[in-house]
Design a protein around this motif. Structure first.
Motif, PDB file in Angstrom:
ATOM      1  N   PRO A 123     -12.114  -4.196   5.322  1.00  0.00           N
ATOM      2  CA  PRO A 123     -12.619  -4.911   4.142  1.00  0.00           C
ATOM      3  C   PRO A 123     -11.682  -4.736   2.937  1.00  0.00           C
ATOM      4  O   PRO A 123     -10.798  -3.875   2.971  1.00  0.00           O
ATOM      5  N   ASN A 124     -11.920  -5.508   1.880  1.00  0.00           N
ATOM      6  CA  ASN A 124     -11.112  -5.378   0.659  1.00  0.00           C
ATOM      7  C   ASN A 124     -11.129  -3.936   0.170  1.00  0.00           C
ATOM      8  O   ASN A 124     -12.185  -3.300   0.167  1.00  0.00           O
ATOM      9  N   ALA A 182      -9.794  -1.370   1.580  1.00  0.00           N
ATOM     10  CA  ALA A 182      -9.876  -0.376   2.663  1.00  0.00           C
ATOM     11  C   ALA A 182      -8.654   0.544   2.710  1.00  0.00           C
ATOM     12  O   ALA A 182      -8.696   1.597   3.341  1.00  0.00           O
ATOM     13  N   GLY A 183      -7.557   0.125   2.074  1.00  0.00           N
ATOM     14  CA  GLY A 183      -6.348   0.954   2.072  1.00  0.00           C
ATOM     15  C   GLY A 183      -5.232   0.415   2.958  1.00  0.00           C
ATOM     16  O   GLY A 183      -4.245   1.107   3.200  1.00  0.00           O
ATOM     17  N   THR A 191      -2.940  -2.095   2.492  1.00  0.00           N
ATOM     18  CA  THR A 191      -1.623  -2.259   1.856  1.00  0.00           C
ATOM     19  C   THR A 191      -1.035  -0.903   1.494  1.00  0.00           C
ATOM     20  O   THR A 191       0.172  -0.677   1.652  1.00  0.00           O
ATOM     21  N   ALA A 247      -7.098   6.423  -1.574  1.00  0.00           N
ATOM     22  CA  ALA A 247      -6.800   5.094  -1.017  1.00  0.00           C
ATOM     23  C   ALA A 247      -6.613   5.175   0.502  1.00  0.00           C
ATOM     24  O   ALA A 247      -7.064   4.300   1.245  1.00  0.00           O
ATOM     25  N   GLU A 264      -0.476  -9.814   5.194  1.00  0.00           N
ATOM     26  CA  GLU A 264      -1.230 -11.060   5.003  1.00  0.00           C
ATOM     27  C   GLU A 264      -0.351 -12.324   5.056  1.00  0.00           C
ATOM     28  O   GLU A 264      -0.258 -13.059   4.074  1.00  0.00           O
ATOM     29  N   ILE A 322      -8.963   8.212  -6.761  1.00  0.00           N
ATOM     30  CA  ILE A 322      -9.237   7.297  -5.631  1.00  0.00           C
ATOM     31  C   ILE A 322      -8.451   7.729  -4.402  1.00  0.00           C
ATOM     32  O   ILE A 322      -7.212   7.806  -4.439  1.00  0.00           O
TER      33      ILE A 322
HETATM   34  P1  ATP Z   1      -7.075  -5.870   0.146  1.00  0.00           P
HETATM   35  O1  ATP Z   1      -7.526  -6.289   1.501  1.00  0.00           O
HETATM   36  O2  ATP Z   1      -8.050  -6.281  -0.924  1.00  0.00           O
HETATM   37  O3  ATP Z   1      -5.661  -6.212  -0.157  1.00  0.00           O
HETATM   38  P2  ATP Z   1      -6.397  -3.148   0.926  1.00  0.00           P
HETATM   39  O4  ATP Z   1      -7.163  -2.768   2.142  1.00  0.00           O
HETATM   40  O5  ATP Z   1      -4.974  -3.554   1.118  1.00  0.00           O
HETATM   41  O6  ATP Z   1      -7.196  -4.245   0.098  1.00  0.00           O
HETATM   42  P3  ATP Z   1      -5.361  -1.277  -0.979  1.00  0.00           P
HETATM   43  O7  ATP Z   1      -4.707  -2.342  -1.799  1.00  0.00           O
HETATM   44  O8  ATP Z   1      -4.484  -0.402  -0.176  1.00  0.00           O
HETATM   45  O9  ATP Z   1      -6.480  -1.892  -0.060  1.00  0.00           O
HETATM   46  O10 ATP Z   1      -6.229  -0.387  -1.975  1.00  0.00           O
HETATM   47  C1  ATP Z   1      -7.009   0.737  -1.543  1.00  0.00           C
HETATM   48  C2  ATP Z   1      -7.611   1.407  -2.766  1.00  0.00           C
HETATM   49  O11 ATP Z   1      -6.590   2.032  -3.533  1.00  0.00           O
HETATM   50  C3  ATP Z   1      -8.333   0.436  -3.703  1.00  0.00           C
HETATM   51  O12 ATP Z   1      -9.456   1.091  -4.244  1.00  0.00           O
HETATM   52  C4  ATP Z   1      -7.292   0.172  -4.766  1.00  0.00           C
HETATM   53  O13 ATP Z   1      -7.897  -0.165  -5.994  1.00  0.00           O
HETATM   54  C5  ATP Z   1      -6.566   1.526  -4.849  1.00  0.00           C
HETATM   55  N1  ATP Z   1      -5.156   1.400  -5.235  1.00  0.00           N
HETATM   56  C6  ATP Z   1      -4.176   0.810  -4.513  1.00  0.00           C
HETATM   57  N2  ATP Z   1      -2.986   0.907  -5.137  1.00  0.00           N
HETATM   58  C7  ATP Z   1      -3.237   1.580  -6.295  1.00  0.00           C
HETATM   59  C8  ATP Z   1      -2.416   2.019  -7.385  1.00  0.00           C
HETATM   60  N3  ATP Z   1      -1.090   1.781  -7.402  1.00  0.00           N
HETATM   61  N4  ATP Z   1      -3.015   2.681  -8.394  1.00  0.00           N
HETATM   62  C9  ATP Z   1      -4.341   2.953  -8.374  1.00  0.00           C
HETATM   63  N5  ATP Z   1      -5.175   2.577  -7.378  1.00  0.00           N
HETATM   64  C10 ATP Z   1      -4.619   1.909  -6.353  1.00  0.00           C
END
Ligand code: ATP
Length: 250
Positions: free
Chosen positions: A36-37, A39-40, A42, A17, A176, A15
């Motif tokens: 969006p959820n 998106a990367g 965090t 990220a 958030e 993945i």
């Molecule tokens: P949300 O708005 O839902 O919190 P986000 O934009 O913060 O999402 P991230 O949590 O950064 O997105 O995740 C981005 C991608 O990386 C996702 O597909 C997530 O499943 C994957 N991911 C994040 N951390 C890990 C990890 N430690 N191990 C494996 N995959 C990860």
């Protein structure tokens, strides 16, 4: 720019990220990071604060590279962060949680405990007064002696921000701040952010609540599938077709 990042990438297994992402946070701004959820967002926060080491890329705070530094040194340089799910020490009191955040406490040094007792007591008194003043300002003054574990989700978020303020930061990365928080408390948190920003603190905020982003942020960055999709002032971003498509799907 107070904070800037370029070419940041991080993969977890297959993945991607975060993929070649860049971002700039002007000094004195409240900057938003949306997408969006998944998106990367965090992961990007984790890379900016080096909670996760990037596969590639660079991060600069005040023009100095920080991507090689451990998170505590980045915090000492004035960049602190909060978490999506607030991390408080539940079995310590609210005040104790605040006091733990004070940097450079003389009493942490074993020898100084024996030889600099007066200095340590004075510093602890100052830290206590500062912690109580911050707690009062965020409406948690009356909870100072309660266990942090007894606070609501929204109050824990405030406590996390309060703890960040104890370090007298230049920049706070908020993950958030409104998630899971009731509307009254969201309004209070937003007002506090505006006030702290007036006092000189820069913010980078991840938030799904668009009202919060639109009312607080001077500039917004949009991520989708780990890469930069757009950036601009909130009113532009709200109308941006690529952004709308990323949120609504094709
Ligand atoms: P949300 O708005 O839902 O919190 P986000 O934009 O913060 O999402 P991230 O949590 O950064 O997105 O995740 C981005 C991608 O990386 C996702 O597909 C997530 O499943 C994957 N991911 C994040 N951390 C890990 C990890 N430690 N191990 C494996 N995959 C990860």
């Amino acid at each position: 720019m107070l904070l800037s990042a370029k070419g940041l990438s991080k993969s977890f297994g297959g993945i991607r990220a975060v993929n070649n992402a860049y971002l700039e946070v002007p000094r004195g701004s409240i900057t938003g990071l949306i997408g969006p959820n998944g998106a990367g967002k965090t992961t990007l926060f984790n890379l900016l604060s080096n909670f996760i080491r990037p596969d590639k890329g660079e991060v600069f705070l005040d023009g100095q590279p920080i991507h090689q530094l451990p998170p505590y040194q980045i915090a000492l340089k004035g960049c602190v962060r909060t978490f999506q799910v607030a991390r408080v020490l539940s079995r310590l009191t609210v005040l104790e949680n605040m006091l733990l955040a004070s940097p450079g406490q003389t009493g942490e040094n074993f020898l100084k405990v024996w030889f600099q007792g007066a200095k340590i007591r004075q510093q602890e008194q100052e830290n206590r007064a500062k912690a109580l003043q911050i707690l009062d300002s965020i409406g948690l003054g009356e909870k100072a002696q309660d266990y942090a574990g007894a606070l609501s989700g929204g109050q824990r978020k405030l406590l996390e921000i309060g703890r960040a303020l104890m370090t007298e930061p230049k920049l706070i990365l908020l993950d958030e701040p409104a998630a899971g928080v009731n509307p009254t408390l969201i309004a209070q948190i937003s007002d506090h952010i505006i006030e702290w920003n007036r006092q000189g603190i820069t913010f980078l905020i991840i938030e799904h609540n668009m009202d919060v982003i639109m009312s607080l942020c001077h500039h917004v960055w949009v991520l989708a599938e780990g890469t930069n999709l757009a950036d601009g002032i909130p009113s532009e971003i709200q109308k941006n077709e690529r952004v709308l498509k990323a949120y609504l799907g094709d």
